[in-house]
Design a protein around this motif. Structure first.
Motif, PDB file in Angstrom:
ATOM      1  N   SER A  19     -32.089 -19.027   2.466  1.00 41.71           N
ATOM      2  CA  SER A  19     -33.246 -19.800   2.936  1.00 41.71           C
ATOM      3  C   SER A  19     -32.805 -21.056   3.686  1.00 41.71           C
ATOM      4  CB  SER A  19     -34.166 -20.171   1.777  1.00 41.71           C
ATOM      5  OG  SER A  19     -33.586 -21.163   0.963  1.00 41.71           O
ATOM      6  N   GLY A  30     -36.049 -18.582   6.837  1.00 39.35           N
ATOM      7  CA  GLY A  30     -35.884 -19.526   5.735  1.00 39.35           C
ATOM      8  C   GLY A  30     -37.114 -19.614   4.857  1.00 39.35           C
ATOM      9  N   GLY A  34     -37.002 -18.303   1.071  1.00 44.08           N
ATOM     10  CA  GLY A  34     -37.250 -19.399   0.135  1.00 44.08           C
ATOM     11  C   GLY A  34     -38.435 -19.126  -0.778  1.00 44.08           C
ATOM     12  N   ALA A  68     -33.746 -23.105  -2.707  1.00 45.77           N
ATOM     13  CA  ALA A  68     -34.938 -22.501  -2.091  1.00 45.77           C
ATOM     14  C   ALA A  68     -35.946 -23.568  -1.689  1.00 45.77           C
ATOM     15  CB  ALA A  68     -35.568 -21.499  -3.055  1.00 45.77           C
TER      16      ALA A  68
END
Length: 107
Positions: A19, A30, A34, A68
């Motif tokens: 992420s 990302g 995430g 994350a």
């Protein structure tokens, strides 16, 4: 009783790292990795809190969750920047700006 590794603990850590790296791809990768890592971390945390003496690998879940969160924040900031650039200069202007940076040899 032997302790088990917390399910998906390593995968959460890997998705947290991806992420952060994925924020460079216009923020979309990302954000996706995430959010998936955060959902998986929430489930793993709930499982660990039920019986903490049965599982190991909770540190991977915690670190993956932090990564994350960082990746989602960075990706959302970069996505907002890209949307702003497309709204102000357009796609052609954005490409011209990238080409100009490439010709000048960097920033």
């Amino acid at each position: 009783m032997q302790k088990q590794i917390l399910p998906n603990s390593t995968l959460i850590l890997v998705f947290g790292i991806i992420s952060i790296l994925g924020c460079c791809c216009y923020g979309l990768l990302g954000m996706i990795f995430g959010i998936i890592a955060l959902i998986m971390a929430k489930k793993a945390t709930e499982l660990y809190n039920e019986n903490p003496e049965l599982y190991t690998g909770y540190q991977n879940v915690q670190i993956g969750k932090i990564l994350a969160i960082s990746g989602v924040v960075l990706s959302s900031l970069y996505l907002i920047y890209v949307i702003f650039m497309f709204a102000t200069v357009g796609f052609a202007g954005y490409q011209d700006m990238i080409e100009e940076i490439g010709r000048s040899g960097g920033y």
